[in-house]
Design a protein around this motif. Structure first.
Motif, PDB file in Angstrom:
ATOM      1  N   MET A   1      38.018  27.766 -34.514  1.00 21.55           N
ATOM      2  CA  MET A   1      37.856  27.574 -35.957  1.00 21.55           C
ATOM      3  C   MET A   1      39.227  27.500 -36.615  1.00 21.55           C
ATOM      4  O   MET A   1      40.149  28.244 -36.257  1.00 21.55           O
ATOM      5  CB  MET A   1      37.032  28.728 -36.551  1.00 21.55           C
ATOM      6  CG  MET A   1      36.737  28.579 -38.036  1.00 21.55           C
ATOM      7  SD  MET A   1      35.706  29.914 -38.697  1.00 21.55           S
ATOM      8  CE  MET A   1      34.108  29.530 -37.961  1.00 21.55           C
ATOM      9  N   ARG A   2      39.367  26.608 -37.580  1.00 25.93           N
ATOM     10  CA  ARG A   2      40.629  26.465 -38.319  1.00 25.93           C
ATOM     11  C   ARG A   2      40.498  27.247 -39.630  1.00 25.93           C
ATOM     12  O   ARG A   2      39.699  26.893 -40.504  1.00 25.93           O
ATOM     13  CB  ARG A   2      40.914  24.995 -38.590  1.00 25.93           C
ATOM     14  CG  ARG A   2      42.261  24.723 -39.268  1.00 25.93           C
ATOM     15  CD  ARG A   2      42.534  23.224 -39.336  1.00 25.93           C
ATOM     16  NE  ARG A   2      43.756  22.929 -40.039  1.00 25.93           N
ATOM     17  CZ  ARG A   2      44.975  22.978 -39.500  1.00 25.93           C
ATOM     18  NH1 ARG A   2      45.112  23.338 -38.229  1.00 25.93           N
ATOM     19  NH2 ARG A   2      46.048  22.689 -40.214  1.00 25.93           N
ATOM     20  N   ILE A   3      41.277  28.322 -39.743  1.00 29.56           N
ATOM     21  CA  ILE A   3      41.164  29.218 -40.896  1.00 29.56           C
ATOM     22  C   ILE A   3      42.445  29.169 -41.716  1.00 29.56           C
ATOM     23  O   ILE A   3      43.546  29.346 -41.173  1.00 29.56           O
ATOM     24  CB  ILE A   3      40.896  30.671 -40.450  1.00 29.56           C
ATOM     25  CG1 ILE A   3      39.733  30.724 -39.451  1.00 29.56           C
ATOM     26  CG2 ILE A   3      40.595  31.545 -41.670  1.00 29.56           C
ATOM     27  CD1 ILE A   3      39.567  32.069 -38.790  1.00 29.56           C
ATOM     28  N   ASP A  85      38.312  24.939 -41.892  1.00 31.17           N
ATOM     29  CA  ASP A  85      36.884  25.223 -41.844  1.00 31.17           C
ATOM     30  C   ASP A  85      36.505  26.284 -42.877  1.00 31.17           C
ATOM     31  O   ASP A  85      35.398  26.269 -43.421  1.00 31.17           O
ATOM     32  CB  ASP A  85      36.481  25.700 -40.449  1.00 31.17           C
ATOM     33  CG  ASP A  85      36.706  24.635 -39.389  1.00 31.17           C
ATOM     34  OD1 ASP A  85      36.211  23.517 -39.589  1.00 31.17           O
ATOM     35  OD2 ASP A  85      37.390  24.924 -38.393  1.00 31.17           O
ATOM     36  N   VAL A  86      37.432  27.209 -43.112  1.00 28.93           N
ATOM     37  CA  VAL A  86      37.210  28.307 -44.061  1.00 28.93           C
ATOM     38  C   VAL A  86      38.536  28.608 -44.746  1.00 28.93           C
ATOM     39  O   VAL A  86      39.601  28.520 -44.117  1.00 28.93           O
ATOM     40  CB  VAL A  86      36.704  29.588 -43.347  1.00 28.93           C
ATOM     41  CG1 VAL A  86      36.650  30.770 -44.320  1.00 28.93           C
ATOM     42  CG2 VAL A  86      35.340  29.367 -42.736  1.00 28.93           C
ATOM     43  N   ALA A 107      38.823  20.618 -50.266  1.00 31.00           N
ATOM     44  CA  ALA A 107      38.732  20.628 -48.803  1.00 31.00           C
ATOM     45  C   ALA A 107      37.302  20.719 -48.304  1.00 31.00           C
ATOM     46  O   ALA A 107      37.062  20.599 -47.111  1.00 31.00           O
ATOM     47  CB  ALA A 107      39.548  21.795 -48.251  1.00 31.00           C
ATOM     48  N   ARG A 108      36.343  20.945 -49.208  1.00 34.27           N
ATOM     49  CA  ARG A 108      34.936  21.143 -48.848  1.00 34.27           C
ATOM     50  C   ARG A 108      34.799  22.261 -47.811  1.00 34.27           C
ATOM     51  O   ARG A 108      34.122  22.136 -46.804  1.00 34.27           O
ATOM     52  CB  ARG A 108      34.310  19.852 -48.311  1.00 34.27           C
ATOM     53  CG  ARG A 108      34.228  18.731 -49.337  1.00 34.27           C
ATOM     54  CD  ARG A 108      33.398  17.550 -48.855  1.00 34.27           C
ATOM     55  NE  ARG A 108      31.978  17.939 -48.693  1.00 34.27           N
ATOM     56  CZ  ARG A 108      31.366  18.047 -47.516  1.00 34.27           C
ATOM     57  NH1 ARG A 108      32.016  17.847 -46.391  1.00 34.27           N
ATOM     58  NH2 ARG A 108      30.085  18.362 -47.472  1.00 34.27           N
ATOM     59  N   ALA A 109      35.474  23.370 -48.102  1.00 33.52           N
ATOM     60  CA  ALA A 109      35.446  24.531 -47.210  1.00 33.52           C
ATOM     61  C   ALA A 109      35.071  25.760 -48.021  1.00 33.52           C
ATOM     62  O   ALA A 109      35.495  25.912 -49.173  1.00 33.52           O
ATOM     63  CB  ALA A 109      36.813  24.735 -46.561  1.00 33.52           C
ATOM     64  N   PRO A 110      34.251  26.654 -47.469  1.00 38.30           N
ATOM     65  CA  PRO A 110      33.878  27.862 -48.207  1.00 38.30           C
ATOM     66  C   PRO A 110      35.074  28.767 -48.457  1.00 38.30           C
ATOM     67  O   PRO A 110      36.026  28.780 -47.666  1.00 38.30           O
ATOM     68  CB  PRO A 110      32.841  28.531 -47.298  1.00 38.30           C
ATOM     69  CG  PRO A 110      33.080  27.966 -45.943  1.00 38.30           C
ATOM     70  CD  PRO A 110      33.611  26.589 -46.155  1.00 38.30           C
ATOM     71  N   LEU A 111      34.994  29.510 -49.542  1.00 35.79           N
ATOM     72  CA  LEU A 111      36.076  30.424 -49.930  1.00 35.79           C
ATOM     73  C   LEU A 111      35.620  31.874 -49.789  1.00 35.79           C
ATOM     74  O   LEU A 111      34.587  32.267 -50.332  1.00 35.79           O
ATOM     75  CB  LEU A 111      36.502  30.154 -51.378  1.00 35.79           C
ATOM     76  CG  LEU A 111      37.558  31.111 -51.961  1.00 35.79           C
ATOM     77  CD1 LEU A 111      38.875  30.993 -51.211  1.00 35.79           C
ATOM     78  CD2 LEU A 111      37.760  30.815 -53.460  1.00 35.79           C
ATOM     79  N   VAL A 112      36.410  32.654 -49.065  1.00 39.27           N
ATOM     80  CA  VAL A 112      36.192  34.098 -48.919  1.00 39.27           C
ATOM     81  C   VAL A 112      37.348  34.802 -49.602  1.00 39.27           C
ATOM     82  O   VAL A 112      38.510  34.413 -49.449  1.00 39.27           O
ATOM     83  CB  VAL A 112      36.127  34.507 -47.432  1.00 39.27           C
ATOM     84  CG1 VAL A 112      36.047  36.024 -47.287  1.00 39.27           C
ATOM     85  CG2 VAL A 112      34.940  33.835 -46.753  1.00 39.27           C
ATOM     86  N   LEU A 342      30.164  36.125 -41.123  1.00 43.32           N
ATOM     87  CA  LEU A 342      30.233  35.842 -42.569  1.00 43.32           C
ATOM     88  C   LEU A 342      30.674  34.392 -42.799  1.00 43.32           C
ATOM     89  O   LEU A 342      30.084  33.664 -43.612  1.00 43.32           O
ATOM     90  CB  LEU A 342      31.207  36.828 -43.202  1.00 43.32           C
ATOM     91  CG  LEU A 342      31.392  36.857 -44.716  1.00 43.32           C
ATOM     92  CD1 LEU A 342      31.835  38.257 -45.136  1.00 43.32           C
ATOM     93  CD2 LEU A 342      32.435  35.849 -45.155  1.00 43.32           C
ATOM     94  N   TYR A 343      31.728  33.947 -42.082  1.00 44.63           N
ATOM     95  CA  TYR A 343      32.209  32.567 -42.227  1.00 44.63           C
ATOM     96  C   TYR A 343      31.095  31.570 -41.911  1.00 44.63           C
ATOM     97  O   TYR A 343      30.873  30.604 -42.649  1.00 44.63           O
ATOM     98  CB  TYR A 343      33.363  32.310 -41.262  1.00 44.63           C
ATOM     99  CG  TYR A 343      34.665  33.039 -41.549  1.00 44.63           C
ATOM    100  CD1 TYR A 343      34.927  33.620 -42.783  1.00 44.63           C
ATOM    101  CD2 TYR A 343      35.653  33.114 -40.567  1.00 44.63           C
ATOM    102  CE1 TYR A 343      36.128  34.271 -43.023  1.00 44.63           C
ATOM    103  CE2 TYR A 343      36.851  33.760 -40.800  1.00 44.63           C
ATOM    104  CZ  TYR A 343      37.088  34.339 -42.023  1.00 44.63           C
ATOM    105  OH  TYR A 343      38.283  34.977 -42.253  1.00 44.63           O
ATOM    106  N   ARG A 344      30.399  31.790 -40.795  1.00 45.99           N
ATOM    107  CA  ARG A 344      29.385  30.837 -40.353  1.00 45.99           C
ATOM    108  C   ARG A 344      28.191  30.811 -41.292  1.00 45.99           C
ATOM    109  O   ARG A 344      27.581  29.748 -41.502  1.00 45.99           O
ATOM    110  CB  ARG A 344      28.972  31.177 -38.924  1.00 45.99           C
ATOM    111  CG  ARG A 344      30.066  30.823 -37.911  1.00 45.99           C
ATOM    112  CD  ARG A 344      29.803  31.390 -36.551  1.00 45.99           C
ATOM    113  NE  ARG A 344      30.896  31.026 -35.629  1.00 45.99           N
ATOM    114  CZ  ARG A 344      31.288  31.763 -34.600  1.00 45.99           C
ATOM    115  NH1 ARG A 344      30.674  32.922 -34.342  1.00 45.99           N
ATOM    116  NH2 ARG A 344      32.271  31.358 -33.820  1.00 45.99           N
ATOM    117  N   THR A 345      27.871  31.961 -41.868  1.00 50.60           N
ATOM    118  CA  THR A 345      26.787  31.996 -42.852  1.00 50.60           C
ATOM    119  C   THR A 345      27.130  31.137 -44.051  1.00 50.60           C
ATOM    120  O   THR A 345      26.286  30.372 -44.561  1.00 50.60           O
ATOM    121  CB  THR A 345      26.519  33.448 -43.300  1.00 50.60           C
ATOM    122  OG1 THR A 345      26.091  34.227 -42.174  1.00 50.60           O
ATOM    123  CG2 THR A 345      25.446  33.508 -44.371  1.00 50.60           C
TER     124      THR A 345
END
Length: 353
Positions: A1-3, A85-86, A107-112, A342-345
């Motif tokens: 995964m690219r974080i 990815d995240v 980037a169309r990537a979720p933000l944590v 959490l990331y995958r969810t």
């Protein structure tokens, strides 16, 4: 995964609990083979735009911490170009959360959002805005989670993920000398070591030994208090120890006492409990330490020196251990798995899986 991790300041700029936690999370994923990039203000010498350390590649979004405006303006476009990815951002400063949010959209990537809270949680316009940007907010304890919800965060997006420990490392270290009670923390104005010393003084007529690990501006004051209480011959101040030495001390000790009046996550106590210590926590409104011992049969929660002394006596009836399997859920691998889940969810919710 690219974080993509985002933190304007890192532990290499300023060594705080927040920056230590952020580095730990970055290195957790780097150790597991993920592509880990941290976007920050530059902190290294030379003209290079990137710098690698412990498997983490640091990217200078601005030339230094004096160029915050440049960092905030460039960050969204840098993140979009990186195609992570995240995106995982620190909550401080709050303004970077908004910039990371724009980058997340591009980037169309979720933000944590990582909200550690060692400096408290300020109720400002910027911090309130920050609570509405991420898909998840991660805090180290329920205490910090409560603070974040109080300034407007949706409780459904607040998750608690503790600081990790290395259980295998505990097994590798030989136990140190036997001691009845151990305390470990920087000896500053928040240490509240006097509570433990006063509790031990109540047991002056009994046979016990205690060790204090740590140094700081209040050490001399606490050593003087031990002399005034006439227990200096049984309380040993050993100063700062490295992690291996601390683990050895915890494996040799029977009780770990936590009396600090401010603590967003009791990392040293966690190491000690996993190393077999019985835990005694003096409750304070701004400390989460009691969360580790609630519902646990080898933990005591106290509210006064008298109760603390009674807990030390009661702990003497429990067996001595050098490791406690109950804390395996705090191991580095288990904590990394919680973040990955959490990331995958979040990815699944955005249709990215």
């Amino acid at each position: 995964m690219r974080i993509a991790f985002v933190s304007f300041e890192t532990v290499y700029h300023r060594d705080t609990e927040t920056s230590q936690r952020f580095r730990t999370v970055c290195e957790l994923f780097a150790a597991r083979g993920h592509d880990v990039n941290c976007y920050c203000a530059g902190f290294w010498a030379g003209e290079e735009s990137a710098f690698e350390r412990n498997g983490v590649t640091y990217h200078a979004v601005s030339s230094g911490t004096e160029a915050r405006s440049s960092f905030l303006l460039r960050l969204p476009f840098v993140l979009a170009t990186a195609s992570p990815d995240v995106i995982h951002a620190s909550a401080q400063p709050s303004s970077q959360v908004l910039a990371a949010s724009w980058g997340s959209t591009l980037a169309r990537a979720p933000l944590v959002l990582e909200w550690y809270g060692d400096d408290g949680v300020s109720d400002t316009r910027w911090s309130r805005l920050a609570t509405g940007r991420p898909g998840r907010i991660v805090t180290p304890s329920e205490l910090v989670g409560t603070w974040v919800r109080e300034i407007g965060a949706d409780g459904d997006i607040v998750d608690t993920v503790p600081n990790p420990i290395d259980c295998e490392r505990i097994h590798r270290v030989e136990p140190g000398e036997a001691v009845d009670v151990i305390y470990a923390r920087r000896l500053d104005e928040g240490a509240n070591l006097e509570s433990l010393l006063l509790g031990l003084a109540e047991l002056r007529g009994r046979d016990w030994s205690a060790k204090v690990v740590g140094d700081g501006p209040e050490r001399e004051t606490y050593e003087r208090l031990a002399r005034d209480l006439r227990i200096e011959d049984r309380v040993t101040f050993v100063g700062d120890l490295d992690l291996e030495e601390r683990i050895a001390a915890y494996r040799g000790a029977h009780v770990f006492a936590q009396t600090a009046d401010h603590c967003v996550f009791p990392t040293e106590m966690l190491w000690a409990l996993a190393a077999g210590c019985v835990g005694i926590v003096e409750y304070h409104a701004n400390s989460s330490a009691h969360e580790l011992v609630e519902g646990w049969d080898r933990g005591f929660r106290t509210t006064s020196e008298d109760e603390l002394a009674e807990a030390i006596l009661a702990a003497g009836d429990l067996e001595h251990r050098e490791y406690d399997e109950a804390f395996a859920e705090y191991d580095r691998s288990a904590v990394a798995d919680r973040y990955l889940e959490l990331y995958r969810t979040l990815q699944e919710a955005q249709g990215l899986l």
